[in-house]
Write a protein that holds these residues in place. Sequence first.
Motif, PDB file in Angstrom:
ATOM      1  N   PHE A  21      48.882  35.916  38.827  1.00 45.94           N
ATOM      2  CA  PHE A  21      47.691  35.851  39.674  1.00 45.94           C
ATOM      3  C   PHE A  21      46.776  34.689  39.290  1.00 45.94           C
ATOM      4  O   PHE A  21      46.078  34.130  40.137  1.00 45.94           O
ATOM      5  CB  PHE A  21      46.924  37.168  39.585  1.00 45.94           C
ATOM      6  CG  PHE A  21      47.750  38.365  39.925  1.00 45.94           C
ATOM      7  CD1 PHE A  21      48.228  38.564  41.213  1.00 45.94           C
ATOM      8  CD2 PHE A  21      48.087  39.294  38.946  1.00 45.94           C
ATOM      9  CE1 PHE A  21      48.994  39.669  41.521  1.00 45.94           C
ATOM     10  CE2 PHE A  21      48.855  40.402  39.252  1.00 45.94           C
ATOM     11  CZ  PHE A  21      49.320  40.595  40.543  1.00 45.94           C
ATOM     12  N   SER A  84      44.864  42.966  43.868  1.00 44.64           N
ATOM     13  CA  SER A  84      44.699  44.327  43.365  1.00 44.64           C
ATOM     14  C   SER A  84      45.911  44.665  42.507  1.00 44.64           C
ATOM     15  O   SER A  84      47.026  44.210  42.792  1.00 44.64           O
ATOM     16  CB  SER A  84      44.582  45.326  44.515  1.00 44.64           C
ATOM     17  OG  SER A  84      44.655  46.656  44.030  1.00 44.64           O
ATOM     18  N   ASN A  85      45.708  45.453  41.471  1.00 43.92           N
ATOM     19  CA  ASN A  85      46.825  45.858  40.618  1.00 43.92           C
ATOM     20  C   ASN A  85      47.381  47.225  41.025  1.00 43.92           C
ATOM     21  O   ASN A  85      48.009  47.910  40.207  1.00 43.92           O
ATOM     22  CB  ASN A  85      46.390  45.900  39.155  1.00 43.92           C
ATOM     23  CG  ASN A  85      45.346  46.974  38.876  1.00 43.92           C
ATOM     24  OD1 ASN A  85      44.474  47.222  39.701  1.00 43.92           O
ATOM     25  ND2 ASN A  85      45.434  47.625  37.728  1.00 43.92           N
ATOM     26  N   GLU A  86      47.178  47.605  42.264  1.00 46.71           N
ATOM     27  CA  GLU A  86      47.654  48.911  42.726  1.00 46.71           C
ATOM     28  C   GLU A  86      49.162  49.037  42.527  1.00 46.71           C
ATOM     29  O   GLU A  86      49.942  48.169  42.932  1.00 46.71           O
ATOM     30  CB  GLU A  86      47.304  49.119  44.199  1.00 46.71           C
ATOM     31  CG  GLU A  86      47.679  50.504  44.717  1.00 46.71           C
ATOM     32  CD  GLU A  86      47.196  50.746  46.125  1.00 46.71           C
ATOM     33  OE1 GLU A  86      47.356  51.886  46.609  1.00 46.71           O
ATOM     34  OE2 GLU A  86      46.649  49.800  46.747  1.00 46.71           O
ATOM     35  N   LYS A  88      51.020  48.638  39.997  1.00 44.57           N
ATOM     36  CA  LYS A  88      51.724  47.690  39.126  1.00 44.57           C
ATOM     37  C   LYS A  88      50.879  47.408  37.880  1.00 44.57           C
ATOM     38  O   LYS A  88      49.659  47.647  37.868  1.00 44.57           O
ATOM     39  CB  LYS A  88      52.030  46.392  39.865  1.00 44.57           C
ATOM     40  CG  LYS A  88      50.829  45.734  40.522  1.00 44.57           C
ATOM     41  CD  LYS A  88      51.279  44.596  41.433  1.00 44.57           C
ATOM     42  CE  LYS A  88      50.122  44.038  42.246  1.00 44.57           C
ATOM     43  NZ  LYS A  88      50.575  43.023  43.229  1.00 44.57           N
ATOM     44  N   PRO A  89      51.520  46.909  36.853  1.00 46.67           N
ATOM     45  CA  PRO A  89      50.782  46.618  35.627  1.00 46.67           C
ATOM     46  C   PRO A  89      49.787  45.478  35.827  1.00 46.67           C
ATOM     47  O   PRO A  89      49.957  44.630  36.711  1.00 46.67           O
ATOM     48  CB  PRO A  89      51.873  46.208  34.625  1.00 46.67           C
ATOM     49  CG  PRO A  89      53.160  46.664  35.226  1.00 46.67           C
ATOM     50  CD  PRO A  89      52.958  46.640  36.705  1.00 46.67           C
ATOM     51  N   LEU A  90      48.780  45.467  34.996  1.00 45.15           N
ATOM     52  CA  LEU A  90      47.829  44.365  34.949  1.00 45.15           C
ATOM     53  C   LEU A  90      47.804  43.838  33.516  1.00 45.15           C
ATOM     54  O   LEU A  90      47.530  44.596  32.570  1.00 45.15           O
ATOM     55  CB  LEU A  90      46.432  44.821  35.359  1.00 45.15           C
ATOM     56  CG  LEU A  90      45.304  43.799  35.169  1.00 45.15           C
ATOM     57  CD1 LEU A  90      45.565  42.545  35.997  1.00 45.15           C
ATOM     58  CD2 LEU A  90      43.954  44.400  35.525  1.00 45.15           C
ATOM     59  N   LYS A 176      48.522  49.965  32.723  1.00 41.66           N
ATOM     60  CA  LYS A 176      49.665  50.363  33.535  1.00 41.66           C
ATOM     61  C   LYS A 176      49.263  51.403  34.592  1.00 41.66           C
ATOM     62  O   LYS A 176      48.270  52.123  34.416  1.00 41.66           O
ATOM     63  CB  LYS A 176      50.762  50.928  32.626  1.00 41.66           C
ATOM     64  CG  LYS A 176      51.274  49.913  31.609  1.00 41.66           C
ATOM     65  CD  LYS A 176      52.343  50.529  30.710  1.00 41.66           C
ATOM     66  CE  LYS A 176      52.845  49.521  29.679  1.00 41.66           C
ATOM     67  NZ  LYS A 176      53.874  50.110  28.783  1.00 41.66           N
ATOM     68  N   TYR A 305      43.238  53.336  36.356  1.00 36.99           N
ATOM     69  CA  TYR A 305      43.741  51.998  36.061  1.00 36.99           C
ATOM     70  C   TYR A 305      43.383  50.984  37.141  1.00 36.99           C
ATOM     71  O   TYR A 305      43.354  49.778  36.894  1.00 36.99           O
ATOM     72  CB  TYR A 305      45.273  52.040  35.940  1.00 36.99           C
ATOM     73  CG  TYR A 305      45.968  52.072  37.282  1.00 36.99           C
ATOM     74  CD1 TYR A 305      46.450  50.901  37.878  1.00 36.99           C
ATOM     75  CD2 TYR A 305      46.109  53.276  38.007  1.00 36.99           C
ATOM     76  CE1 TYR A 305      47.056  50.927  39.126  1.00 36.99           C
ATOM     77  CE2 TYR A 305      46.712  53.301  39.243  1.00 36.99           C
ATOM     78  CZ  TYR A 305      47.192  52.130  39.799  1.00 36.99           C
ATOM     79  OH  TYR A 305      47.787  52.142  41.035  1.00 36.99           O
ATOM     80  N   ARG A 307      42.144  48.422  39.803  1.00 41.90           N
ATOM     81  CA  ARG A 307      41.111  47.435  40.117  1.00 41.90           C
ATOM     82  C   ARG A 307      41.387  46.974  41.545  1.00 41.90           C
ATOM     83  O   ARG A 307      42.379  46.279  41.811  1.00 41.90           O
ATOM     84  CB  ARG A 307      41.196  46.229  39.185  1.00 41.90           C
ATOM     85  CG  ARG A 307      41.180  46.533  37.711  1.00 41.90           C
ATOM     86  CD  ARG A 307      39.865  47.097  37.246  1.00 41.90           C
ATOM     87  NE  ARG A 307      39.976  48.488  36.826  1.00 41.90           N
ATOM     88  CZ  ARG A 307      38.970  49.229  36.419  1.00 41.90           C
ATOM     89  NH1 ARG A 307      37.749  48.720  36.414  1.00 41.90           N
ATOM     90  NH2 ARG A 307      39.148  50.471  36.054  1.00 41.90           N
ATOM     91  N   THR A 332      48.593  38.455  35.038  1.00 42.48           N
ATOM     92  CA  THR A 332      49.870  38.678  35.706  1.00 42.48           C
ATOM     93  C   THR A 332      50.204  40.164  35.703  1.00 42.48           C
ATOM     94  O   THR A 332      49.507  40.968  35.082  1.00 42.48           O
ATOM     95  CB  THR A 332      50.989  37.885  34.985  1.00 42.48           C
ATOM     96  OG1 THR A 332      52.237  38.092  35.644  1.00 42.48           O
ATOM     97  CG2 THR A 332      51.121  38.331  33.538  1.00 42.48           C
ATOM     98  N   ASP A 333      51.300  40.505  36.428  1.00 45.25           N
ATOM     99  CA  ASP A 333      51.833  41.859  36.330  1.00 45.25           C
ATOM    100  C   ASP A 333      53.163  41.845  35.577  1.00 45.25           C
ATOM    101  O   ASP A 333      53.863  42.851  35.517  1.00 45.25           O
ATOM    102  CB  ASP A 333      51.999  42.493  37.715  1.00 45.25           C
ATOM    103  CG  ASP A 333      52.935  41.689  38.614  1.00 45.25           C
ATOM    104  OD1 ASP A 333      53.593  40.757  38.123  1.00 45.25           O
ATOM    105  OD2 ASP A 333      53.004  42.003  39.822  1.00 45.25           O
TER     106      ASP A 333
END
Length: 404
Positions: A21, A84-86, A88-90, A176, A305, A307, A332-333
């Motif tokens: 990202f 958005s980190n929906e 998936k990991p951030l 996560k 988790y 954002r 990144t994810d």
Amino acid sequence: MMCFKAIIALLTIGVISAEVFFEEKFENENWKNDWIYSKHPGKEFGKFIHSAGSFFNDAEADKGIQTSQDARFYALSKRFDGFSNEAKPLVVQFSVKHEQNIDCGGGYVKLFDCSLDQTDMHGESPYEIMFGPDICGPGTKKVHVILSYKGKNHLINKDIRCKDDVYTHFYTLIIKPDNTYEVLIDNEKVESGNLEDDWDFLAPKKIKDPNASKPENWDDKATIPDPDDKKPEDWDKPQHIPDPDATKPEDWDDEMDGEWEPPMVDNPEYKGEWQPKQLDNPNYKGAWEHPEIDNPEYSPDDNLYLRKEICTLGFDLWQVKSGTIFDNVLITDDIELAAKVAASVKDTQSGEKKMKELQDDVQRKKDEEESKKNTENHDEEDDDDDDENVDSKNESEDNGHDEL
């Protein structure tokens, strides 16, 4: 065969879905074109310079942005495409080098949503995540992990110690979708856990039953005084007594000095306040525990988790002594990608240490030569003073002979 193709398809999807990202390596002076300084009124913000510092592994690759002015606030940010980190990991990762041997100052980053006015960024600007080291004296050497939840900032309940030497270190935060997290320093996990357990986002699951109270006849005293134990008749002695070895000074004048009294000393026979010995309490029921009930205000949240929007990264911090270098920023994810990037830290540290050791050795020899030179100059001055004294003496003697 169908199963094999399905596996390949899933792997392909996994590779495609991994995203970077935001990434910033500060490779050249063009960074100034993309980063914006805050102009928030009332503060004189410090400036960043492009530098690898005074010791490094690679003169070009190790260049980042360095704080350059002491006792200043710093407020610099860069915007990127929102995400958005929906589901998936951030991963938030960057490197910090406190080569000035920092005494008090921040080394963290902040992630903001798209509502941030970059030209007005300041310490009270709402943010989504604050992460990284913070040092102030011997008592504060911690890694901040602060997450926003429903408009309020929540600091992690655990104490995570940061690095406080002068070399480059990578800090990594992984959040996560299963509401777990990890904090890594130089690719090594230093803390992990569950978001609900380690932050006070939610009301507690259990609370003390407001309708319960300790029974009046509940005895929680483990011991009781022995009713048959009596204080000895010779127990009470004064704590201090006149010094038996003291004598009145010979020059003591009662009329002038008043009646002489010997000084007081500790009484060796003093036993302190008498207390009866203790016995096990036959009625002891143990410590009373307040019963708990389900908290009606507790509401689970599987999206702690999450954002919903992140699109700006900023350095919003204060430093007493400048010199910190920030570099290798990555959002990144892709957890594996972040680990590969951070794996370079060992080589970076090795090169930094070698150069610094050489610099320290040169400085040490220079200091020794300077000290030796100062000593020689001092000795020469002493010799000159001695010569002047001899000349003065001879001159005086010559004058005396002339008079004779």
